[in-house]
Design a protein around this motif. Structure first.
Motif, PDB file in Angstrom:
ATOM      1  N   THR A  69      51.223  17.317 -15.572  1.00  0.00           N
ATOM      2  CA  THR A  69      51.146  19.195 -16.014  1.00  0.00           C
ATOM      3  C   THR A  69      49.317  19.179 -15.908  1.00  0.00           C
ATOM      4  OG1 THR A  69      53.012  19.241 -17.099  1.00  0.00           O
ATOM      5  CG2 THR A  69      51.456  21.047 -17.105  1.00  0.00           C
ATOM      6  N   LEU A  70      48.953  20.360 -14.967  1.00  0.00           N
ATOM      7  CA  LEU A  70      47.530  20.936 -15.097  1.00  0.00           C
ATOM      8  C   LEU A  70      47.714  21.560 -15.833  1.00  0.00           C
ATOM      9  CD1 LEU A  70      46.096  20.304 -10.933  1.00  0.00           C
ATOM     10  CD2 LEU A  70      45.438  19.220 -12.818  1.00  0.00           C
ATOM     11  N   LEU A  71      46.809  21.895 -16.827  1.00  0.00           N
ATOM     12  CA  LEU A  71      46.832  23.545 -17.278  1.00  0.00           C
ATOM     13  C   LEU A  71      45.236  23.902 -16.873  1.00  0.00           C
ATOM     14  CD1 LEU A  71      47.050  21.329 -20.857  1.00  0.00           C
ATOM     15  CD2 LEU A  71      48.871  22.347 -19.232  1.00  0.00           C
ATOM     16  N   THR A  72      45.524  25.494 -17.031  1.00  0.00           N
ATOM     17  CA  THR A  72      44.977  26.198 -16.385  1.00  0.00           C
ATOM     18  C   THR A  72      43.990  27.332 -18.039  1.00  0.00           C
ATOM     19  OG1 THR A  72      45.943  26.867 -14.615  1.00  0.00           O
ATOM     20  CG2 THR A  72      44.207  28.722 -15.163  1.00  0.00           C
ATOM     21  N   LEU A  73      42.651  26.737 -17.832  1.00  0.00           N
ATOM     22  CA  LEU A  73      41.637  27.279 -19.078  1.00  0.00           C
ATOM     23  C   LEU A  73      41.248  28.902 -18.471  1.00  0.00           C
ATOM     24  CD1 LEU A  73      38.961  24.772 -19.039  1.00  0.00           C
ATOM     25  CD2 LEU A  73      40.673  25.406 -20.541  1.00  0.00           C
ATOM     26  N   GLU A  74      41.155  29.608 -19.777  1.00  0.00           N
ATOM     27  CA  GLU A  74      40.718  30.955 -19.864  1.00  0.00           C
ATOM     28  C   GLU A  74      39.688  31.550 -19.041  1.00  0.00           C
ATOM     29  OE1 GLU A  74      41.861  35.375 -20.640  1.00  0.00           O
ATOM     30  OE2 GLU A  74      43.076  33.101 -21.676  1.00  0.00           O
ATOM     31  N   SER A  75      39.857  32.409 -17.963  1.00  0.00           N
ATOM     32  CA  SER A  75      38.493  32.454 -17.098  1.00  0.00           C
ATOM     33  C   SER A  75      37.454  32.955 -17.908  1.00  0.00           C
ATOM     34  CB  SER A  75      39.168  33.525 -15.881  1.00  0.00           C
ATOM     35  OG  SER A  75      37.600  34.061 -15.549  1.00  0.00           O
ATOM     36  N   LEU A  76      36.126  32.230 -16.817  1.00  0.00           N
ATOM     37  CA  LEU A  76      34.865  32.602 -17.638  1.00  0.00           C
ATOM     38  C   LEU A  76      34.327  34.020 -17.289  1.00  0.00           C
ATOM     39  CD1 LEU A  76      32.954  29.577 -17.389  1.00  0.00           C
ATOM     40  CD2 LEU A  76      34.147  30.376 -19.481  1.00  0.00           C
ATOM     41  N   GLU A  77      35.430  34.598 -16.775  1.00  0.00           N
ATOM     42  CA  GLU A  77      35.375  35.950 -16.028  1.00  0.00           C
ATOM     43  C   GLU A  77      33.427  36.147 -15.322  1.00  0.00           C
ATOM     44  OE1 GLU A  77      35.861  38.365 -18.829  1.00  0.00           O
ATOM     45  OE2 GLU A  77      37.564  38.078 -18.967  1.00  0.00           O
ATOM     46  N   ILE A  78      32.713  34.887 -15.135  1.00  0.00           N
ATOM     47  CA  ILE A  78      30.947  35.261 -13.999  1.00  0.00           C
ATOM     48  C   ILE A  78      31.638  35.926 -12.614  1.00  0.00           C
ATOM     49  CG2 ILE A  78      29.710  33.751 -13.343  1.00  0.00           C
ATOM     50  CD1 ILE A  78      30.414  32.063 -15.833  1.00  0.00           C
ATOM     51  N   PRO A  79      30.714  37.174 -12.845  1.00  0.00           N
ATOM     52  CA  PRO A  79      30.986  37.663 -11.248  1.00  0.00           C
ATOM     53  C   PRO A  79      30.258  36.187 -10.387  1.00  0.00           C
ATOM     54  CG  PRO A  79      29.926  39.038 -12.342  1.00  0.00           C
ATOM     55  CD  PRO A  79      29.980  37.521 -13.557  1.00  0.00           C
ATOM     56  N   SER A  80      30.977  36.860  -8.699  1.00  0.00           N
ATOM     57  CA  SER A  80      29.923  35.192  -7.540  1.00  0.00           C
ATOM     58  C   SER A  80      28.906  35.568  -7.909  1.00  0.00           C
ATOM     59  CB  SER A  80      31.602  36.064  -6.332  1.00  0.00           C
ATOM     60  OG  SER A  80      30.922  37.029  -5.949  1.00  0.00           O
ATOM     61  N   SER A  81      27.990  36.800  -7.587  1.00  0.00           N
ATOM     62  CA  SER A  81      27.328  36.827  -7.620  1.00  0.00           C
ATOM     63  C   SER A  81      26.220  36.586  -8.619  1.00  0.00           C
ATOM     64  CB  SER A  81      26.744  38.224  -7.243  1.00  0.00           C
ATOM     65  OG  SER A  81      26.812  38.903  -8.814  1.00  0.00           O
ATOM     66  N   ASN A  82      26.881  35.927  -9.448  1.00  0.00           N
ATOM     67  CA  ASN A  82      26.038  35.133 -10.837  1.00  0.00           C
ATOM     68  C   ASN A  82      26.639  33.818 -11.286  1.00  0.00           C
ATOM     69  OD1 ASN A  82      25.558  38.127 -11.924  1.00  0.00           O
ATOM     70  ND2 ASN A  82      26.110  38.198 -13.089  1.00  0.00           N
ATOM     71  N   ILE A  83      27.299  32.978 -10.033  1.00  0.00           N
ATOM     72  CA  ILE A  83      27.599  31.532 -10.515  1.00  0.00           C
ATOM     73  C   ILE A  83      26.812  30.748  -9.959  1.00  0.00           C
ATOM     74  CG2 ILE A  83      28.653  29.927  -9.014  1.00  0.00           C
ATOM     75  CD1 ILE A  83      31.419  31.646  -8.495  1.00  0.00           C
ATOM     76  N   ILE A  84      25.481  30.781  -9.776  1.00  0.00           N
ATOM     77  CA  ILE A  84      24.398  30.188  -9.460  1.00  0.00           C
ATOM     78  C   ILE A  84      23.644  30.523 -10.520  1.00  0.00           C
ATOM     79  CG2 ILE A  84      22.691  28.951  -8.114  1.00  0.00           C
ATOM     80  CD1 ILE A  84      25.570  28.156  -6.754  1.00  0.00           C
ATOM     81  N   PRO A  85      23.083  30.905 -10.747  1.00  0.00           N
ATOM     82  CA  PRO A  85      22.374  31.611 -11.772  1.00  0.00           C
ATOM     83  C   PRO A  85      23.319  30.753 -12.935  1.00  0.00           C
ATOM     84  CG  PRO A  85      22.395  33.514 -10.622  1.00  0.00           C
ATOM     85  CD  PRO A  85      23.432  32.882  -9.779  1.00  0.00           C
ATOM     86  N   ALA A  86      24.295  31.124 -13.682  1.00  0.00           N
ATOM     87  CA  ALA A  86      24.743  30.876 -14.446  1.00  0.00           C
ATOM     88  C   ALA A  86      25.177  28.862 -14.802  1.00  0.00           C
ATOM     89  CB  ALA A  86      26.581  30.941 -15.022  1.00  0.00           C
ATOM     90  N   PHE A  87      25.345  28.465 -13.198  1.00  0.00           N
ATOM     91  CA  PHE A  87      25.540  27.207 -13.139  1.00  0.00           C
ATOM     92  C   PHE A  87      23.348  26.554 -13.795  1.00  0.00           C
ATOM     93  CE2 PHE A  87      24.383  23.740 -10.681  1.00  0.00           C
ATOM     94  CZ  PHE A  87      25.050  22.694 -10.976  1.00  0.00           C
ATOM     95  N   ILE A  88      22.669  27.188 -13.247  1.00  0.00           N
ATOM     96  CA  ILE A  88      21.678  26.579 -13.617  1.00  0.00           C
ATOM     97  C   ILE A  88      21.227  27.021 -14.950  1.00  0.00           C
ATOM     98  CG2 ILE A  88      18.990  27.287 -12.827  1.00  0.00           C
ATOM     99  CD1 ILE A  88      19.670  28.201 -10.480  1.00  0.00           C
ATOM    100  N   PHE A  89      21.514  27.607 -15.340  1.00  0.00           N
ATOM    101  CA  PHE A  89      20.877  28.316 -16.537  1.00  0.00           C
ATOM    102  C   PHE A  89      21.942  27.332 -17.798  1.00  0.00           C
ATOM    103  CE2 PHE A  89      22.366  30.518 -21.157  1.00  0.00           C
ATOM    104  CZ  PHE A  89      21.000  30.705 -21.671  1.00  0.00           C
ATOM    105  N   GLY A  90      23.501  27.216 -17.649  1.00  0.00           N
ATOM    106  CA  GLY A  90      24.320  26.332 -18.405  1.00  0.00           C
ATOM    107  C   GLY A  90      23.303  24.789 -18.432  1.00  0.00           C
TER     108      GLY A  90
ATOM    109  N   GLN B 145      31.610  19.820 -18.631  1.00  0.00           N
ATOM    110  CA  GLN B 145      33.101  20.652 -17.964  1.00  0.00           C
ATOM    111  C   GLN B 145      33.224  21.725 -17.680  1.00  0.00           C
ATOM    112  OE1 GLN B 145      35.654  22.656 -18.484  1.00  0.00           O
ATOM    113  NE2 GLN B 145      37.250  21.746 -17.087  1.00  0.00           N
ATOM    114  N   GLN B 146      32.481  22.822 -18.441  1.00  0.00           N
ATOM    115  CA  GLN B 146      32.053  23.817 -18.030  1.00  0.00           C
ATOM    116  C   GLN B 146      31.256  24.110 -17.328  1.00  0.00           C
ATOM    117  OE1 GLN B 146      33.866  26.583 -19.516  1.00  0.00           O
ATOM    118  NE2 GLN B 146      34.770  25.212 -21.048  1.00  0.00           N
ATOM    119  N   MET B 147      30.455  23.133 -16.543  1.00  0.00           N
ATOM    120  CA  MET B 147      29.440  23.539 -15.489  1.00  0.00           C
ATOM    121  C   MET B 147      30.110  23.101 -14.359  1.00  0.00           C
ATOM    122  SD  MET B 147      26.492  24.686 -16.324  1.00  0.00           S
ATOM    123  CE  MET B 147      27.791  25.458 -17.931  1.00  0.00           C
ATOM    124  N   PHE B 148      31.018  22.292 -14.336  1.00  0.00           N
ATOM    125  CA  PHE B 148      31.572  22.324 -12.884  1.00  0.00           C
ATOM    126  C   PHE B 148      32.585  22.883 -12.596  1.00  0.00           C
ATOM    127  CE2 PHE B 148      35.758  20.601 -11.485  1.00  0.00           C
ATOM    128  CZ  PHE B 148      34.704  19.438  -9.855  1.00  0.00           C
TER     129      PHE B 148
END
Length: 320
Positions: free
Chosen positions: A10-31, A80-83
């Motif tokens: 079974t694969l489980l699904t975590l709650e969405s982080l609700e990060i807009p696509s334009s903020n994915i890279i900045p959020a990854f770098i910040f994290g 795990q969150q950054m990935f």
């Protein structure tokens, strides 16, 4: 209700982080930068204590457990969150989620145990200075450290052994990271034993921790207030005040995150935010407040930097 699903497929699904696509890279770098800072601050405190014999005292040996625990907690959460942010994939296997939840709770409980032991050490040092060498001898210190981790591992192991099932009836984790309350919501059938035991151990352990820390710091403040040295008094009040505020904020977040899952009326967004803050802020603040803000640790950091710089200066002087 969905049909029973095999745990191992079974694969489980975590709650969405609700990060807009334009903020994915900045959020990854910040994290990623936040995780690197956590590692840097905690490793600095850890290595400073380990490699400096002047700091091989009960107070700092107990403090040594904190960066170890903070690094464990941050490592469970951030990679795990950054990935997940970078790949936009919120799937995780049940076994990985179970392991993440186990170490998450291990980190949270160990932190409260370590803070309790550190508060006891300061209480003995300030309120019972003549008994300090006896009460905080090497043997007693070793017993305290063993007690911190054995209680932690035993309690969390029992809780998660009760939570483990061969089958589950859902795949949706109602949080942004794995924890025991979220895993319980996937279980088929009656989970009252889990809830009762979890609440009982939480309130007993957290209640003991809060009462112990409050008692020790109140006694420290009373002892210091009766001393005539105004400088020592103001320093102790400031230090105890800072430690108490940080400790009580952490306890509030921890209790709210654990208990909020039992009440449907609780705001999911608030529950997730406070739950995530437990994994993010203590590993950043602890090495600064309990480690680098401590005068003796700071002085030894400065000493190491001077020791590294001085040979270079001597070479320049000899050339001149």
């Amino acid at each position: 209700m969905e049909s029973n699903l095999s745990i191992y497929t079974t694969l489980l699904t975590l709650e969405s982080l609700e990060i807009p696509s334009s903020n994915i890279i900045p959020a990854f770098i910040f994290g990623t930068l936040t995780y690197c800072l956590i590692l840097f601050f905690n490793m600095t405190v850890l290595l400073t204590i380990v490699f400096n014999k002047k700091l091989h005292k009960p107070m700092y040996i107990l403090l040594l457990n904190m960066p170890v625990n903070d690094i464990m907690g941050a490592t469970v959460f951030f990679p795990q969150q950054m990935f997940s942010i970078l790949t936009q994939n919120r799937s995780i296997t049940y076994s990985a989620c179970f392991a993440e939840a186990f170490f998450t709770h291990l980190y949270g409980t160990a932190l409260t145990n370590i803070l309790t032991a550190m508060a006891y050490d300061r209480y003995v040092a300030i309120c019972c200075p003549l008994k300090y060498n006896t009460l905080m001898s090497s043997n007693n210190l070793l017993k305290i450290i063993i007690l911190i981790w054995s209680l932690d591992v035993t309690m969390i192991s029992i809780i998660f052994s009760l939570s483990f099932r061969r089958h589950i009836c859902g795949t949706k984790i109602v949080d942004i990271f794995c924890n025991n309350p979220s895993l319980l919501k996937l279980i088929c059938g009656d989970i009252r034993v889990n809830n009762y035991f979890g609440l009982l151990t939480t309130f007993l352990q957290q209640g003991f921790t809060v009462l112990t820390v409050l008692f020790t710091y109140v006694q420290i403040l009373i002892t210091v207030v009766y001393k005539r040295q105004s400088e020592a008094k103001s320093k102790a009040i400031q230090t105890c005040g800072t430690h108490l505020v940080v400790f009580l904020c952490f306890e509030f977040n921890l209790l709210f995150a654990l208990v909020a899952h039992r009440f449907e009326s609780t705001s999911p967004s608030l529950r997730r935010a406070l739950g995530a803050s437990i994994m993010i802020f203590p590993p950043i603040l602890n090495p600064l407040i309990y480690g680098l803000k401590t005068k003796e640790i700071r002085q030894n950091l400065i000493f190491f930097s001077k020791k590294k710089v001085s040979p270079k200066k001597q070479k320049k002087k000899s050339r001149n």
